[in-house]
Write a protein that holds these residues in place. Structure first.
Motif, PDB file in Angstrom:
ATOM      1  N   ILE A 242       0.876  -1.179   0.000  1.00 31.31           N
ATOM      2  CA  ILE A 242       0.000   0.000   0.000  1.00 31.31           C
ATOM      3  C   ILE A 242       0.907   1.221   0.000  1.00 31.31           C
ATOM      4  O   ILE A 242       1.410   1.644   1.049  1.00 31.31           O
ATOM      5  CB  ILE A 242      -0.943   0.030   1.221  1.00 31.31           C
ATOM      6  CG1 ILE A 242      -1.751  -1.274   1.318  1.00 31.31           C
ATOM      7  CG2 ILE A 242      -1.884   1.231   1.131  1.00 31.31           C
ATOM      8  CD1 ILE A 242      -2.633  -1.366   2.561  1.00 31.31           C
ATOM      9  N   ALA A 243       1.169   1.744  -1.177  1.00 26.60           N
ATOM     10  CA  ALA A 243       2.045   2.914  -1.326  1.00 26.60           C
ATOM     11  C   ALA A 243       1.184   4.142  -1.582  1.00 26.60           C
ATOM     12  O   ALA A 243       0.384   4.160  -2.524  1.00 26.60           O
ATOM     13  CB  ALA A 243       3.011   2.697  -2.491  1.00 26.60           C
ATOM     14  N   ARG A 244       1.334   5.145  -0.735  1.00 27.81           N
ATOM     15  CA  ARG A 244       0.580   6.386  -0.873  1.00 27.81           C
ATOM     16  C   ARG A 244       1.510   7.571  -0.623  1.00 27.81           C
ATOM     17  O   ARG A 244       2.625   7.404  -0.113  1.00 27.81           O
ATOM     18  CB  ARG A 244      -0.593   6.427   0.108  1.00 27.81           C
ATOM     19  CG  ARG A 244      -1.647   5.338  -0.083  1.00 27.81           C
ATOM     20  CD  ARG A 244      -2.396   5.481  -1.394  1.00 27.81           C
ATOM     21  NE  ARG A 244      -3.501   4.531  -1.514  1.00 27.81           N
ATOM     22  CZ  ARG A 244      -3.404   3.304  -2.009  1.00 27.81           C
ATOM     23  NH1 ARG A 244      -2.208   2.848  -2.413  1.00 27.81           N
ATOM     24  NH2 ARG A 244      -4.477   2.534  -2.115  1.00 27.81           N
ATOM     25  N   ASP A 245       1.061   8.741  -0.930  1.00 32.72           N
ATOM     26  CA  ASP A 245       1.896   9.926  -0.788  1.00 32.72           C
ATOM     27  C   ASP A 245       2.251  10.210   0.672  1.00 32.72           C
ATOM     28  O   ASP A 245       3.318  10.762   0.962  1.00 32.72           O
ATOM     29  CB  ASP A 245       1.199  11.152  -1.393  1.00 32.72           C
ATOM     30  CG  ASP A 245       1.115  11.080  -2.914  1.00 32.72           C
ATOM     31  OD1 ASP A 245       1.861  10.277  -3.511  1.00 32.72           O
ATOM     32  OD2 ASP A 245       0.297  11.819  -3.493  1.00 32.72           O
ATOM     33  N   THR A 246       1.356   9.822   1.596  1.00 34.13           N
ATOM     34  CA  THR A 246       1.643  10.001   3.021  1.00 34.13           C
ATOM     35  C   THR A 246       1.450   8.685   3.758  1.00 34.13           C
ATOM     36  O   THR A 246       0.659   7.822   3.331  1.00 34.13           O
ATOM     37  CB  THR A 246       0.725  11.064   3.662  1.00 34.13           C
ATOM     38  OG1 THR A 246      -0.630  10.563   3.684  1.00 34.13           O
ATOM     39  CG2 THR A 246       0.781  12.376   2.890  1.00 34.13           C
ATOM     40  N   GLU A 247       2.153   8.545   4.886  1.00 32.10           N
ATOM     41  CA  GLU A 247       2.025   7.336   5.703  1.00 32.10           C
ATOM     42  C   GLU A 247       0.607   7.226   6.260  1.00 32.10           C
ATOM     43  O   GLU A 247       0.045   6.127   6.348  1.00 32.10           O
ATOM     44  CB  GLU A 247       3.045   7.366   6.839  1.00 32.10           C
ATOM     45  CG  GLU A 247       3.040   6.119   7.690  1.00 32.10           C
ATOM     46  CD  GLU A 247       4.087   6.159   8.791  1.00 32.10           C
ATOM     47  OE1 GLU A 247       4.354   5.093   9.391  1.00 32.10           O
ATOM     48  OE2 GLU A 247       4.643   7.256   9.054  1.00 32.10           O
ATOM     49  N   GLU A 248       0.020   8.357   6.626  1.00 27.31           N
ATOM     50  CA  GLU A 248      -1.320   8.368   7.200  1.00 27.31           C
ATOM     51  C   GLU A 248      -2.340   7.820   6.209  1.00 27.31           C
ATOM     52  O   GLU A 248      -3.227   7.035   6.565  1.00 27.31           O
ATOM     53  CB  GLU A 248      -1.715   9.787   7.626  1.00 27.31           C
ATOM     54  CG  GLU A 248      -0.943  10.336   8.815  1.00 27.31           C
ATOM     55  CD  GLU A 248       0.512  10.701   8.478  1.00 27.31           C
ATOM     56  OE1 GLU A 248       1.343  10.728   9.412  1.00 27.31           O
ATOM     57  OE2 GLU A 248       0.796  10.950   7.277  1.00 27.31           O
ATOM     58  N   GLU A 249      -2.198   8.214   4.956  1.00 26.58           N
ATOM     59  CA  GLU A 249      -3.122   7.730   3.931  1.00 26.58           C
ATOM     60  C   GLU A 249      -2.973   6.228   3.722  1.00 26.58           C
ATOM     61  O   GLU A 249      -3.969   5.507   3.608  1.00 26.58           O
ATOM     62  CB  GLU A 249      -2.868   8.474   2.613  1.00 26.58           C
ATOM     63  CG  GLU A 249      -3.870   8.138   1.521  1.00 26.58           C
ATOM     64  CD  GLU A 249      -3.567   8.825   0.200  1.00 26.58           C
ATOM     65  OE1 GLU A 249      -4.320   8.600  -0.762  1.00 26.58           O
ATOM     66  OE2 GLU A 249      -2.571   9.579   0.133  1.00 26.58           O
ATOM     67  N   ALA A 250      -1.743   5.746   3.706  1.00 23.81           N
ATOM     68  CA  ALA A 250      -1.505   4.317   3.513  1.00 23.81           C
ATOM     69  C   ALA A 250      -2.097   3.509   4.667  1.00 23.81           C
ATOM     70  O   ALA A 250      -2.740   2.470   4.452  1.00 23.81           O
ATOM     71  CB  ALA A 250      -0.010   4.052   3.392  1.00 23.81           C
ATOM     72  N   LYS A 251      -1.878   3.986   5.902  1.00 19.09           N
ATOM     73  CA  LYS A 251      -2.418   3.279   7.066  1.00 19.09           C
ATOM     74  C   LYS A 251      -3.933   3.303   7.091  1.00 19.09           C
ATOM     75  O   LYS A 251      -4.581   2.340   7.541  1.00 19.09           O
ATOM     76  CB  LYS A 251      -1.840   3.874   8.353  1.00 19.09           C
ATOM     77  CG  LYS A 251      -0.367   3.528   8.555  1.00 19.09           C
ATOM     78  CD  LYS A 251       0.155   4.062   9.875  1.00 19.09           C
ATOM     79  CE  LYS A 251       1.582   3.596  10.141  1.00 19.09           C
ATOM     80  NZ  LYS A 251       2.117   4.129  11.423  1.00 19.09           N
ATOM     81  N   ALA A 252      -4.513   4.385   6.597  1.00 17.82           N
ATOM     82  CA  ALA A 252      -5.976   4.473   6.542  1.00 17.82           C
ATOM     83  C   ALA A 252      -6.545   3.458   5.556  1.00 17.82           C
ATOM     84  O   ALA A 252      -7.608   2.862   5.801  1.00 17.82           O
ATOM     85  CB  ALA A 252      -6.394   5.888   6.144  1.00 17.82           C
ATOM     86  N   VAL A 253      -5.861   3.235   4.454  1.00 13.52           N
ATOM     87  CA  VAL A 253      -6.292   2.229   3.476  1.00 13.52           C
ATOM     88  C   VAL A 253      -6.243   0.841   4.114  1.00 13.52           C
ATOM     89  O   VAL A 253      -7.187   0.045   3.987  1.00 13.52           O
ATOM     90  CB  VAL A 253      -5.418   2.273   2.202  1.00 13.52           C
ATOM     91  CG1 VAL A 253      -5.738   1.095   1.285  1.00 13.52           C
ATOM     92  CG2 VAL A 253      -5.619   3.589   1.457  1.00 13.52           C
ATOM     93  N   LEU A 254      -5.162   0.536   4.823  1.00 13.55           N
ATOM     94  CA  LEU A 254      -5.042  -0.750   5.508  1.00 13.55           C
ATOM     95  C   LEU A 254      -6.178  -0.936   6.502  1.00 13.55           C
ATOM     96  O   LEU A 254      -6.807  -2.000   6.553  1.00 13.55           O
ATOM     97  CB  LEU A 254      -3.692  -0.839   6.231  1.00 13.55           C
ATOM     98  CG  LEU A 254      -3.495  -2.054   7.137  1.00 13.55           C
ATOM     99  CD1 LEU A 254      -3.551  -3.357   6.334  1.00 13.55           C
ATOM    100  CD2 LEU A 254      -2.161  -1.959   7.885  1.00 13.55           C
ATOM    101  N   GLN A 255      -6.452   0.093   7.283  1.00 14.07           N
ATOM    102  CA  GLN A 255      -7.510  -0.009   8.289  1.00 14.07           C
ATOM    103  C   GLN A 255      -8.873  -0.208   7.645  1.00 14.07           C
ATOM    104  O   GLN A 255      -9.708  -0.975   8.153  1.00 14.07           O
ATOM    105  CB  GLN A 255      -7.528   1.245   9.169  1.00 14.07           C
ATOM    106  CG  GLN A 255      -8.361   1.083  10.430  1.00 14.07           C
ATOM    107  CD  GLN A 255      -7.866  -0.065  11.313  1.00 14.07           C
ATOM    108  OE1 GLN A 255      -6.694  -0.145  11.634  1.00 14.07           O
ATOM    109  NE2 GLN A 255      -8.771  -0.973  11.683  1.00 14.07           N
ATOM    110  N   ASP A 256      -9.089   0.429   6.510  1.00 15.71           N
ATOM    111  CA  ASP A 256     -10.356   0.286   5.796  1.00 15.71           C
ATOM    112  C   ASP A 256     -10.536  -1.159   5.309  1.00 15.71           C
ATOM    113  O   ASP A 256     -11.636  -1.721   5.387  1.00 15.71           O
ATOM    114  CB  ASP A 256     -10.378   1.256   4.612  1.00 15.71           C
ATOM    115  CG  ASP A 256     -11.772   1.446   4.023  1.00 15.71           C
ATOM    116  OD1 ASP A 256     -12.765   1.390   4.790  1.00 15.71           O
ATOM    117  OD2 ASP A 256     -11.865   1.653   2.795  1.00 15.71           O
ATOM    118  N   ILE A 257      -9.451  -1.750   4.825  1.00 17.74           N
ATOM    119  CA  ILE A 257      -9.507  -3.158   4.382  1.00 17.74           C
ATOM    120  C   ILE A 257      -9.883  -4.066   5.556  1.00 17.74           C
ATOM    121  O   ILE A 257     -10.755  -4.933   5.443  1.00 17.74           O
ATOM    122  CB  ILE A 257      -8.148  -3.591   3.786  1.00 17.74           C
ATOM    123  CG1 ILE A 257      -7.856  -2.828   2.492  1.00 17.74           C
ATOM    124  CG2 ILE A 257      -8.130  -5.098   3.536  1.00 17.74           C
ATOM    125  CD1 ILE A 257      -6.431  -3.006   1.979  1.00 17.74           C
TER     126      ILE A 257
END
Length: 366
Positions: A242-257
């Motif tokens: 999960i590569a995103r421009d910010t770490e927060e965005e990437a972690k949010a994607v993981l949490q959503d999954i």
């Protein structure tokens, strides 16, 4: 520490449901049309391998499944450089058929087919299609004979083999594969039997996602045994990226999954994996230490922790390379756009870090 560049592969979504056991929205599709576009995008983005999946029955969100070998050939017909690893299951496939089938594809694609020998872990699938279900270590013994048979057929004339599971008598395959000495052979598994088999016969060994420390333990074990067998095996590690421009965005994607996990499917998968692991001599299997959250990505891809910014992910990939990993087997949520993002944003950083490390080592040895 390898002097070669680390290699990248991606999971082919030739089964429905993507690479997570979750009801989260995914812009990933299992159709041939989507997979052709994905393969072409991956090839342009720097991926060297693609791995098709083998499923005979529905489960864990994969209600529909395309057959692996024919689907692999379909992808190869629409690409130019990508090598596709076709998953094959001893039992349904016999080595004589697999050897001839793959040798033909090898000629048709100028040496771009490989094989992943899947020993099998889900008894329900074997029962459903009327295949016998050997005990855990026997499945790996059968797979080893399968691989020895393939190698013999692909490299020898008048091949003779008298095994417990397979027999050949004075058999010559022509034409033999384009690839020399033979088509690349991959396998997976984390049990003692799986690792020992890899140390004897396989070119590549896939392991589930994990931390660099835990992965290093497996690699050191396999390579020590392989050395004693006068054999060398390369290592691929599963990772959900999960590569995103910010770490927060990437972690949010993981949490959503994880928040949208298909709880019934994950728990059913967990039960099946515990049964499979208990059948091994050591009482453990691929998923012995996996949590519920880990199993939302069914090969522990979250545990490899390639989740964050391009720089964070590139640095973690280099850590994996430095403990002996040769290949990252990648899964993504929205495959095409994330493969392209990885190729544009992450892969150049990996190559830059590799060059910097190479220069440091050269300076030290000068």
């Amino acid at each position: 520490m390898s002097s070669h560049q680390i290699t990248f592969a991606y999971w082919v979504p030739n089964v429905s449901g993507g690479l997570v056991v979750s009801k989260v929205k995914q812009r990933t599709d299992w159709s041939y049309e989507y997979n052709v576009r994905l393969a072409q995008a991956a090839e342009k983005s720097g991926f060297e391998y693609a791995l098709t999946q083998i499923r005979f029955t529905a489960g864990y969100g994969a209600d529909n499944q395309h057959e692996s070998v024919s689907f692999s050939h379909g992808i190869l017909a629409k690409t130019e450089k990508l090598k596709v690893i076709a998953a094959i299951l001893p039992g349904p496939w016999k080595p004589a058929l697999a050897a001839k089938q793959l040798a033909t594809i090898d000629h048709l694609t100028n040496g771009r087919i490989a094989i992943n020998v899947v020993s099998g872990w889900f008894r329900g699938e074997f029962d459903a299609i009327g295949e016998t279900w050997p005990e855990h270590d026997e499945r790996y013994a059968r797979s080893e004979e399968f691989i020895r048979s393939l190698k013999g057929v692909w490299t020898q004339d008048n091949f003779t083999f008298d095994g417990k599971y397979y027999q050949f008598k004075d058999y010559t395959l022509r034409p033999k594969p384009v690839q020399k000495p033979h088509i690349e052979i991959f396998q997976g598994g984390s049990s003692r039997a799986a690792r020992d088999m890899a140390s004897r016969v396989s070119d590549w060994y896939f392991t589930n996602g994990n931390t660099p420390t835990e992965i290093k333990k497996q690699i050191d074990d396999i390579r020590e045994k392989a050395k004693a067998n006068h054999h060398h095996v390369k290592i691929g590690v599963n990772a959900f990226i999960i590569a995103r421009d910010t770490e927060e965005e990437a972690k949010a994607v993981l949490q959503d999954i994880i928040d949208h996990a298909d709880k019934d499917a994950v728990n059913a998968f967990h039960g099946a994996t515990r049964e499979a692991g208990a059948a091994s001599n050591e009482g453990e299997g691929n998923w012995a230490k996996s949590t519920f959250e880990d199993l939302v990505q069914y090969n522990d891809g979250f545990r490899t922790n390639l989740i964050g910014t391009p720089q964070q992910i590139a640095e973690r990939i280099l850590e994996l390379k430095n403990v002996g990993v040769d290949l990252i087997l990648s899964g993504f949520l929205h495959f095409i756009e994330e493969v392209e993002y990885f190729g544009e944003k992450v892969l150049p950083l990996v190559r830059q870090l590799e060059e910097e490390q190479k220069q440091i080592l050269q300076d030290k040895s000068a």
